[in-house]
Motif scaffolding. Structure first.
Motif, short mmCIF file in Angstrom:
data_model
loop_
_atom_site.label_atom_id
_atom_site.label_comp_id
_atom_site.label_asym_id
_atom_site.label_seq_id
_atom_site.Cartn_x
_atom_site.Cartn_y
_atom_site.Cartn_z
N VAL A 40 108.73 42.48 29.14
CA VAL A 40 109.15 42.64 28.00
C VAL A 40 109.12 41.63 27.03
CG1 VAL A 40 110.51 44.66 28.11
CG2 VAL A 40 111.60 42.62 28.40
N SER A 41 108.89 41.68 25.59
CA SER A 41 109.27 40.74 24.47
C SER A 41 110.49 40.54 24.02
CB SER A 41 108.04 40.77 23.51
OG SER A 41 106.81 40.75 23.80
N ALA A 42 111.00 39.88 23.19
CA ALA A 42 112.01 39.77 22.55
C ALA A 42 111.94 41.00 21.34
CB ALA A 42 112.34 38.54 21.77
N MET A 43 112.91 41.59 20.89
CA MET A 43 113.27 42.41 19.80
C MET A 43 112.60 41.96 18.67
SD MET A 43 116.94 43.75 20.40
CE MET A 43 117.43 45.43 20.24
N THR A 46 113.39 38.69 16.21
CA THR A 46 114.33 37.95 17.06
C THR A 46 113.89 36.35 17.22
OG1 THR A 46 115.35 40.00 18.15
CG2 THR A 46 115.73 37.46 19.21
N THR A 47 112.76 36.28 17.68
CA THR A 47 112.13 34.88 18.27
C THR A 47 112.01 34.25 16.97
OG1 THR A 47 110.92 35.94 20.16
CG2 THR A 47 110.40 33.77 19.53
N ASN A 48 111.49 34.63 15.62
CA ASN A 48 111.41 33.87 14.47
C ASN A 48 112.80 33.29 14.06
OD1 ASN A 48 108.84 34.58 14.41
ND2 ASN A 48 108.90 36.38 12.80
N GLY A 150 104.52 29.52 24.39
CA GLY A 150 103.86 29.72 23.15
C GLY A 150 104.05 30.94 22.81
N ARG A 151 103.87 31.07 21.12
CA ARG A 151 103.98 32.16 20.53
C ARG A 151 103.10 33.33 21.10
NH1 ARG A 151 107.64 32.56 16.35
NH2 ARG A 151 107.73 34.80 17.24
N GLY A 152 103.48 34.57 21.29
CA GLY A 152 102.85 35.70 21.82
C GLY A 152 102.46 35.52 23.40
N GLY A 153 103.45 34.69 24.07
CA GLY A 153 103.32 34.51 25.25
C GLY A 153 103.54 35.49 26.57
N SER A 154 104.24 36.55 25.59
CA SER A 154 104.52 37.45 26.94
C SER A 154 103.26 38.10 27.37
CB SER A 154 105.45 38.76 26.11
OG SER A 154 106.76 37.91 25.70
N ASP A 155 102.07 38.27 26.60
CA ASP A 155 100.81 38.73 26.99
C ASP A 155 100.57 38.11 28.42
OD1 ASP A 155 100.85 40.69 24.69
OD2 ASP A 155 99.54 39.06 23.64
N THR A 156 100.60 36.72 28.15
CA THR A 156 100.19 36.03 29.23
C THR A 156 101.17 36.06 30.59
OG1 THR A 156 99.33 34.48 27.82
CG2 THR A 156 99.73 33.45 30.05
N1 ASP Z 1 108.73 36.95 21.73
C1 ASP Z 1 107.76 35.88 21.80
C2 ASP Z 1 107.16 35.61 20.40
O1 ASP Z 1 107.53 36.53 19.71
C3 ASP Z 1 106.70 36.22 22.75
C4 ASP Z 1 105.93 37.32 22.36
O2 ASP Z 1 106.34 38.25 21.76
O3 ASP Z 1 104.85 37.71 23.05
O4 ASP Z 1 106.27 34.90 20.11
#
Ligand code: ASP
Ligand code: ADP
Ligand code: MG
Length: 420
Positions: A40-43, A46-48, A150-156
């Motif tokens: 799972v990613s953050a809601m 949230t990360t921003n 790194g941003r978007g890293g949950s895919d990885t």
């Molecule tokens: N929460 C992280 C982000 O916003 C990772 C992700 O969503 O993949 O970058």
């Protein structure tokens, strides 16, 4: 029975109702008898927020503490999803990166996963317990500190977990029902691609289509992971058709090139607005100058993308234009200034009001004229090209940011990608 990794992004877990919706998707796979690991990613948002707080605390923050803060978003969702699953009668347990452990290198803020021992995790999910793993984070073993990817890293994270447990499939659930010919939020006529090759997806991702993080595609390609993109907003009942054989009429499968029967010349269009252009005006035109400009940038780990050098009309001085990530622009200018004694006298101009538009397709390998058509279509709309770069399966142009959306829509129609 299969081992399945399911990843849910920020919009899909934005509040408790959506987390309950996610839990229904997980229960569906679990009740079908599959072994399930969820990432799972953050809601959403949230990360921003966490990144903003770090920047406000100090612009010169310590990257290890940045990671300590921004990794917390995923911890919340993993715990909440485990609670909701338990409430539905599904045996579930949350796991943070350091508990698995997901080992990374020491590049805090954009760390790479170096190793995951998936045996214990696989044994657990095979008992029928659902593992809910925090995406985006791991641990750097030498110092024992949390690191983020790194941003978007949950895919990885999801693809890496899939490799580690030797999963049969890695399903990325997001807020669109697949990979489209271009961002469907910019071009409503974009079409869902039922299949896309790893190579094309890798180019799309690295050229700005953030539906999958670039490293996740790299990893899937190297390990030949069966990777699918699906929407968490498709009702779970309608997903019975999603089996390992195919996708029926939903989603996108990222796969080998030879599995794609109907190949278009251009499969997709990507755009990126986070680049900046730097022009070095009136620099000496003699051997070694390029090395003296780009050497110090490389030493400072600044990635240079497109490079254009003009021919000197008088044989003495010339202009050189290149692009870097907009976030690196001020560091780039500092590095150039510091190297001025070595490079020789020059003026510098820069702008981050630029966008990079790329057309991508493995069909380009065997088709001539794709670039010429692109330049003609842009010229007809009065869009000026500032720089060009090409590879075997893509052509990128740099243009004024104000024309980005017009350019994407124009090229999308011109290459015949618009939905009927
Ligand atoms: N929460 C992280 C982000 O916003 C990772 C992700 O969503 O993949 O970058
Ligand atoms: P998540 O939070 O689930 O990880 P992201 O926001 O990272 O979701 O990625 C999904 C978004 O990617 C979509 O909402 C869409 O706007 C954008 N996107 C960009 N290019 C494409 C594309 N070619 N196909 C599908 N979505 C795309
Ligand atoms: Mg994402």
């Amino acid at each position: 029975m299969a081992v399945v990794v399911m990843k849910f992004g920020g919009t899909s877990v934005a509040d408790l109702d959506r987390i309950r919706n996610v839990a229904r998707h997980v229960k569906r796979e679990h009740d079908a008898g599959n072994s399930v690991a969820v990432v799972v990613s953050a809601m959403a948002g949230t990360t921003n927020q966490l990144v903003t707080w770090v920047n406000d605390a100090s612009p010169r923050y310590d990257r290890r503490e940045y990671d300590a803060v921004v990794a917390t978003g995923e911890q919340i969702t993993a715990g909440l999803l485990a609670i909701v699953l338990q409430d539905m009668g599904v045996n579930a347990r949350s796991w943070q990166g350091w508990q698995i452990p997901v080992e990374t290198n020491a590049a805090h803020g954009s760390a790479r996963i170096s190793h995951i021992d998936g045996e214990a995790l696989r044994a657990r999910v095979e008992t029928g317990e659902v593992a809910v793993v925090t995406g985006f984070q791991g641990v750097e073993p030498a110092q024992g500190r949390i690191a983020t990817l790194g941003r978007g890293g949950s895919d990885t994270s999801a693809v890496a977990i899939a490799v580690a447990v030797n999963a049969d499939v890695c399903d990325i659930y997001t807020d669109v029902d697949g990979v489209y010919t271009t961002d469907p939020r910019i071009v409503p006529k974009a079409r869902r691609l039922p299949k896309i090759s790893y190579e094309e997806m890798l180019e799309m991702a690295s050229l700005g289509s953030k539906v999958l993080q670039t490293r996740s595609v790299e990893l899937a390609m190297v390990h030949r992971v069966r990777l699918r993109v699906l929407s968490s907003f498709t009702p779970p009942e309608e997903m019975a058709a999603v089996n390992l054989e195919g996708l029926a009429n939903i989603g996108t499968i990222v796969t080998d090139e030879d599995e794609i029967v109907e190949q278009q010349v251009v499969s997709g269009i990507a755009y990126a607005k986070d680049e900046a252009k730097v022009t070095i005006v009136n620099v000496a035109d003699k051997p070694g100058v390029a090395a003296r400009i780009f050497g110090p940038l490389a030493d400072a780990s600044i990635n240079v993308d497109m490079i254009v050098q003009n021919v000197a009309s008088d044989g003495k001085r010339t202009d050189m234009t290149f692009t870097v990530q907009a976030a690196e622009l001020s560091r780039t200018l500092d590095v150039l200034k510091a190297a001025e004694a070595d490079i020789g006298e020059f003026e510098v101009r820069s702008s981050d009001d630029v966008a990079k538009i790329s057309v991508i397709g493995i069909g380009m390998r065997s088709h001539a004229g794709v670039a010429a058509e692109m330049f003609k279509a842009l010229a007809e709309k009065g869009i000026n090209i500032l720089a060009i770069s090409t590879s075997e399966i893509k052509i990128s142009v740099l243009i004024d940011a104000a024309y980005a959306e017009l350019a994407v829509r124009t090229l999308h129609s011109m290459y015949g990608l618009d939905a009927a």
